[in-house]
Design an enzyme around this catalytic site. Structure first.
Site, PDB file in Angstrom:
ATOM      1  N   SER A 180       0.843  -1.196   0.000  1.00  0.00           N
ATOM      2  CA  SER A 180       0.000   0.000   0.000  1.00  0.00           C
ATOM      3  C   SER A 180       0.883   1.252   0.000  1.00  0.00           C
ATOM      4  O   SER A 180       1.712   1.416  -0.884  1.00  0.00           O
ATOM      5  CB  SER A 180      -0.956  -0.045   1.201  1.00  0.00           C
ATOM      6  N   LYS A 188     -22.543  16.276   7.529  1.00  0.00           N
ATOM      7  CA  LYS A 188     -21.504  16.419   8.543  1.00  0.00           C
ATOM      8  C   LYS A 188     -21.343  15.155   9.388  1.00  0.00           C
ATOM      9  O   LYS A 188     -20.260  14.856   9.878  1.00  0.00           O
ATOM     10  CB  LYS A 188     -21.812  17.625   9.444  1.00  0.00           C
TER      11      LYS A 188
END
Length: 303
Positions: A115, A167
């Site tokens: 990764s 949010k």
């Protein structure tokens, strides 16, 4: 005239004696390849235990590329990944320094370069690994927990107040919203595309696998990674550098600086060791969480 000839004859011996008292890396004709170790999870794990970041490794990289008589810079990488932002910033800094100093970069993978760890490895002009090293995992992952059932079971009422309709996206104490998941996946695809482009730019024609093989997030052991073009060959640092630069090649390890303040706080640079006693006592819960998170990331690759 005879005195001048005598002086000239004596000079070679004098030069040799002067060179003999110089540190080996300052002597003409001695090949020097500074070594920088980049180890650990990339990015912030918890506030008390930062992982590998550009801020933490920048000075080491600058010292390595600024080493007198350097023929190349060797990077020893052992990282399961982490923050894509920090991974790319470290990659870019290595390439900038390599271009400025006109020095090749040789990467040596230890246990794993996966990764973000593989993203940093791509900063090397050549990548070497052990047959048992793990390389790849070119993908993006994110995870959370669904705890809304648990808080109902124990009688806890969730109260959340926001300004902005998204949010509270992916809040683990709220039921999963398919629209929020779709938004997250769109972000992941965008980051994945950046990662793929970086690997293709770095490895170029050396890549031998199809996109639907190389870029699925799968990872491979050393020989398979070489066959796919993710690495250039099997090799350890000592043998590879000696074969290339001679038996007398010097490989000074560029260690992290440890300032007085860091010593007083019991801290060491990321990748150089664990936090000290003061931090351990003051933030034990964070330390436990950090250890579990770090262990889980390494365990994904069998370590």
């Amino acid at each position: 005239m005879s005195e001048q000839i005598s002086d000239r004859a004596a000079r070679p011996g004098l030069v040799e004696r002067v060179q003999g008292v110089l540190p080996a890396r300052f002597r003409p004709g001695v090949a020097v390849v500074p070594v920088v170790r980049l180890s650990g999870v990339i990015g912030a794990v918890t506030p008390l235990r930062p992982g590998m970041t550009l801020a933490g490794v920048a000075k080491m990289l600058e010292r390595a590329f600024g080493t007198k008589n350097a023929k190349a810079v060797a990077l020893v990488i052992n990282s399961p990944g982490g923050s894509p932002v920090q991974s790319r910033q470290i990659y870019l800094r290595i390439r900038q320094l390599a271009s400025e100093k006109k020095l090749p970069v040789l990467v040596f993978v230890e246990d794993v370069a996966a990764s973000g760890g593989y993203m940093i490895a791509c900063a090397g002009d050549e990548i070497y690994c052990d047959p048992s090293s793990i390389l790849g995992s070119i993908g993006v992952v994110g995870g959370s927990f669904g705890l809304e059932g648990l808080i109902k079971k124990i009688g806890v009422e969730r109260r959340l107040y926001t300004a902005g309709s998204h949010k509270a996206m992916l809040d683990p104490f709220l039921p999963e919203n398919p629209d929020d998941v779709a938004r997250l996946k769109a972000i992941q695809r965008e980051i994945h595309a950046i990662f793929i482009a970086l690997v293709k730019q770095s490895r170029g024609g050396r890549l031998k696998g199809a996109d639907d093989v190389l870029f699925t997030g799968e990872y491979w052991a050393g020989e398979s990674a070489i066959n796919l073009g993710l690495a250039d060959g099997v090799g350890d640092l000592r043998s590879t550098l000696r074969a290339r630069y001679g038996e007398k090649v010097l490989t000074p390890v560029i260690a992290p600086a440890a300032g007085m303040l860091a010593g007083l706080l019991g801290r060491r640079a990321p990748g150089a060791g664990s936090l000290g006693t003061l931090d351990t006592i003051g933030g034990l819960p964070d330390e436990v969480i950090s250890a579990l998170e770090t262990r889980a990331i390494w365990a994904k690759f069998g370590f």
